[in-house]
Design an enzyme around this catalytic site. Sequence first.
Site, PDB file in Angstrom:
ATOM      1  N   GLY A   1       0.829  -1.204   0.000  1.00  0.00           N
ATOM      2  CA  GLY A   1       0.000   0.000   0.000  1.00  0.00           C
ATOM      3  C   GLY A   1       0.860   1.249   0.000  1.00  0.00           C
ATOM      4  N   ASP A   2       0.222   2.348  -0.361  1.00  0.00           N
ATOM      5  CA  ASP A   2       0.880   3.647  -0.277  1.00  0.00           C
ATOM      6  C   ASP A   2      -0.180   4.707  -0.036  1.00  0.00           C
ATOM      7  OD1 ASP A   2       3.450   5.148  -0.526  1.00  0.00           O
ATOM      8  OD2 ASP A   2       2.296   6.208  -2.049  1.00  0.00           O
ATOM      9  N   GLN A   3       0.256   5.767   0.608  1.00  0.00           N
ATOM     10  CA  GLN A   3      -0.675   6.844   0.943  1.00  0.00           C
ATOM     11  C   GLN A   3       0.013   8.192   0.799  1.00  0.00           C
ATOM     12  OE1 GLN A   3      -1.409   7.722   5.101  1.00  0.00           O
ATOM     13  NE2 GLN A   3      -3.605   7.736   4.756  1.00  0.00           N
TER      14      GLN A   3
ATOM     15  N   SER B   1      -3.871   3.874  -1.561  1.00  0.00           N
ATOM     16  CA  SER B   1      -3.972   2.809  -2.556  1.00  0.00           C
ATOM     17  C   SER B   1      -3.462   1.497  -1.985  1.00  0.00           C
ATOM     18  CB  SER B   1      -3.177   3.171  -3.816  1.00  0.00           C
ATOM     19  OG  SER B   1      -3.806   4.231  -4.521  1.00  0.00           O
TER      20      SER B   1
END
Length: 203
Positions: free
Chosen positions: A85-87, A122
Amino acid sequence: AISFTLASIFNMSARTELPVVLGSSSLWRKAMIEQMGFQCECIAPDIDEKAIRFPDPVQLTLAITKAKTDVLLPKLKEPCILVTGDQVVTWNGQIREKPENADEARAFLRSYRDAPAVCVASVRVTNTLTGKSVEGTDFATQYFDNITEELIERLIEKGSIFTCAGGFTIEEMEGYLGKREGEVGAIKGLPETLFLKLLEQVK
């Protein structure tokens, strides 16, 4: 409470036979996965996130999430469900990642007096046994109330905000939080509903 409700609806813990591997060193994401009833191993991806640049926050977070998946897949020796994930946070249209120093952290926190933080999170879920990989993005908006200089200095001294996109962590800002639009998981970096939906799709 929402995490356990969602887990019971999807009955994921009973139906997921492969172990879950979280491609992250984030304690927040690991805690959220465990709260949903999963045991997971963490492997930190070694990528240069700053080398991946897009002006659109959705495109940016999806690209970084895919890069994390791509670098970790060759390292996994046993079949598993890989979660990456990434934010990022946007403020008045500006993309914010983790603050690089105390001055930037102060500027971020002070700015939330004027406009909210919009979190863009995401997630990519990959079944390494079948090779199927799916991704998605969720959003949440966090408003703040009366962020004081004393609070800002306390957060900087504690240091956790330097590991968080946008330079804030809601766990350490109780009493200063305004309304929230969207799921709390999107604020913390792992939207529960999205994660469980993606997990169902790769099974």
